[in-house]
Design a protein around this motif. Structure first.
Motif, PDB file in Angstrom:
ATOM      1  N   GLY A  16       0.823  -1.195   0.000  1.00  0.00           N
ATOM      2  CA  GLY A  16       0.000   0.000   0.000  1.00  0.00           C
ATOM      3  C   GLY A  16       0.857   1.244   0.000  1.00  0.00           C
ATOM      4  N   ALA A  17       0.924   1.930  -1.144  1.00  0.00           N
ATOM      5  CA  ALA A  17       1.740   3.142  -1.260  1.00  0.00           C
ATOM      6  C   ALA A  17       1.340   3.868  -2.528  1.00  0.00           C
ATOM      7  CB  ALA A  17       3.225   2.788  -1.316  1.00  0.00           C
ATOM      8  N   PRO A  18       1.512   5.179  -2.575  1.00  0.00           N
ATOM      9  CA  PRO A  18       1.320   5.882  -3.844  1.00  0.00           C
ATOM     10  C   PRO A  18       2.270   5.323  -4.900  1.00  0.00           C
ATOM     11  CG  PRO A  18       1.487   7.441  -2.024  1.00  0.00           C
ATOM     12  CD  PRO A  18       1.865   6.106  -1.479  1.00  0.00           C
ATOM     13  N   ALA A  44      -2.541   0.456  -6.401  1.00  0.00           N
ATOM     14  CA  ALA A  44      -2.497   0.261  -7.845  1.00  0.00           C
ATOM     15  C   ALA A  44      -2.046  -1.146  -8.233  1.00  0.00           C
ATOM     16  CB  ALA A  44      -1.580   1.306  -8.485  1.00  0.00           C
ATOM     17  N   ALA A  45      -1.018  -1.660  -7.575  1.00  0.00           N
ATOM     18  CA  ALA A  45      -0.531  -2.998  -7.917  1.00  0.00           C
ATOM     19  C   ALA A  45      -1.570  -4.053  -7.587  1.00  0.00           C
ATOM     20  CB  ALA A  45       0.773  -3.283  -7.179  1.00  0.00           C
ATOM     21  N   TYR A  46      -2.164  -3.954  -6.410  1.00  0.00           N
ATOM     22  CA  TYR A  46      -3.147  -4.954  -5.990  1.00  0.00           C
ATOM     23  C   TYR A  46      -4.383  -4.892  -6.882  1.00  0.00           C
ATOM     24  CZ  TYR A  46      -5.807  -7.895  -2.776  1.00  0.00           C
ATOM     25  OH  TYR A  46      -6.538  -8.911  -2.216  1.00  0.00           O
ATOM     26  N   CYS A  47      -4.878  -3.679  -7.157  1.00  0.00           N
ATOM     27  CA  CYS A  47      -6.065  -3.548  -8.000  1.00  0.00           C
ATOM     28  C   CYS A  47      -5.789  -4.063  -9.412  1.00  0.00           C
ATOM     29  CB  CYS A  47      -6.521  -2.098  -8.049  1.00  0.00           C
ATOM     30  SG  CYS A  47      -7.222  -1.484  -6.511  1.00  0.00           S
ATOM     31  N   ASP A  94       8.246   4.086   5.210  1.00  0.00           N
ATOM     32  CA  ASP A  94       7.635   3.039   6.027  1.00  0.00           C
ATOM     33  C   ASP A  94       6.790   2.069   5.216  1.00  0.00           C
ATOM     34  OD1 ASP A  94       8.757   4.305   8.195  1.00  0.00           O
ATOM     35  OD2 ASP A  94       6.927   5.394   8.730  1.00  0.00           O
ATOM     36  N   ARG A  95       6.502   2.378   3.968  1.00  0.00           N
ATOM     37  CA  ARG A  95       5.565   1.542   3.215  1.00  0.00           C
ATOM     38  C   ARG A  95       6.122   1.084   1.872  1.00  0.00           C
ATOM     39  NH1 ARG A  95       3.367   6.664   3.540  1.00  0.00           N
ATOM     40  NH2 ARG A  95       2.278   6.012   5.410  1.00  0.00           N
TER      41      ARG A  95
END
Length: 298
Positions: free
Chosen positions: A94-96, A150-153, A275-276
């Motif tokens: 989870g990250a931009p 974005a990657a997960y979606c 951190d992400r």
């Protein structure tokens, strides 16, 4: 058309924890013979120990086509056939997009999408022989794209499309193909994402019912029932079925609302970007550990 699950040979990937582990236990309790595939041998052994004499586990990375072909041959050799495969293995970050570690971003797509492809490629000959059932676990993320994911979606939209295409290709050979959808469900992956304060607050700001974390047990009960029915669509939360009717509107809505929320969160996201950069949850940590081993000993 449903079949009695008792006596069926069911293969579940990503079976060391979460949805895969509980689904294995529930199907075994209904009389299925369950073969577990995953990365964490100690966790897999715990689950296999709960399944009785007909349960067994294989350690394999779903993105390794040769390993998956070997596992498929060994499982078919042990049980004589494979009736059902649940392609459940998945990881998340989870990250931009602009802040995301490229290797981690690509790994999510590799595991979730290409790992599902490798799973289907390895087991489809056995499913054709058994006129079996292939259940691809997708997500609400396939229906509703979201910032920071974005990657997960992309990967979950990909596996949904892959499964729909596969259904059209193998249906005449007697193989049923289903897609499973889950919203935020109480797994190690979701709990890991919630450890990030910014991600947690962004999710809490979503409208109901998207802002809830749903209990694992009822979600897996619905998936198990879908496996028994050999259902084309399986919804782990009842309201997800209704999302299909409005999915065409969701990208525009998310695009408008997401811009506002990202603008509001941007200072905190920038301050905590370091951190992400990794995968979330215990399963993600296991995947990262495996890759560290391969980097150290190629």
């Amino acid at each position: 058309m449903s079949r009695p699950i008792s006596g069926q040979v069911v293969v579940i990937t990503g079976a060391a924890r979460g949805v895969g582990a509980l689904l294995a236990r529930k199907l075994a309790a209904r009389g299925a013979r369950v073969a577990l595939v995953g990365l964490e041998p100690a966790e897999l052994a715990k689950v296999a120990g709960d399944l009785g004499a007909d349960g067994a586990a294989w350690e394999a990375d779903v993105t390794d086509g040769e390993a998956m072909a070997r596992v498929a041959a060994e499982i078919t050799g042990r049980y004589g056939r494979v009736d059902t495969v649940v392609a459940n293995a998945g990881i998340a970050t989870g990250a931009p997009f602009l802040d995301a570690d490229p290797v981690t971003f690509d790994r999510v797509i590799e595991v979730n999408l290409l790992g599902s492809v490798a799973t289907a490629r390895a087991f489809m000959p056995a499913l054709v022989a058994a006129r079996g059932y292939y259940l691809q676990i997708a997500s609400l993320a396939a229906l509703a794209p979201a910032p920071m994911m974005a990657a997960y979606c992309a990967s979950k939209a990909g596996v949904e499309a892959f499964a729909h295409s596969l259904r059209a290709e193998v249906g005449h050979q007697g193989v049923k193909v289903g897609v499973g959808y889950l919203s935020w469900t109480d797994t190690d992956m979701v709990r890991g994402a919630d450890q990030d304060a910014v991600l947690r607050e962004l999710r809490a700001g979503l409208p109901w019912p998207l802002n809830r974390t749903y209990p694992l047990g009822p979600a897996v009960d619905r998936i198990a029932a879908g496996v028994e029915r050999r259902a084309p669509h399986v919804y782990a939360q009842w309201w997800l079925r209704g999302m299909q009717a409005v999915r065409g509107c969701l990208p525009s809505v998310v695009g408008l609302v997401g811009q506002r929320e990202m603008r509001r969160a941007e200072p905190r996201l920038r301050a905590t970007a370091a951190d992400r950069r990794g995968l979330v949850g215990a399963g993600g940590q296991a995947d990262e550990a495996i890759r560290e081993v391969f980097r150290a000993d190629p």
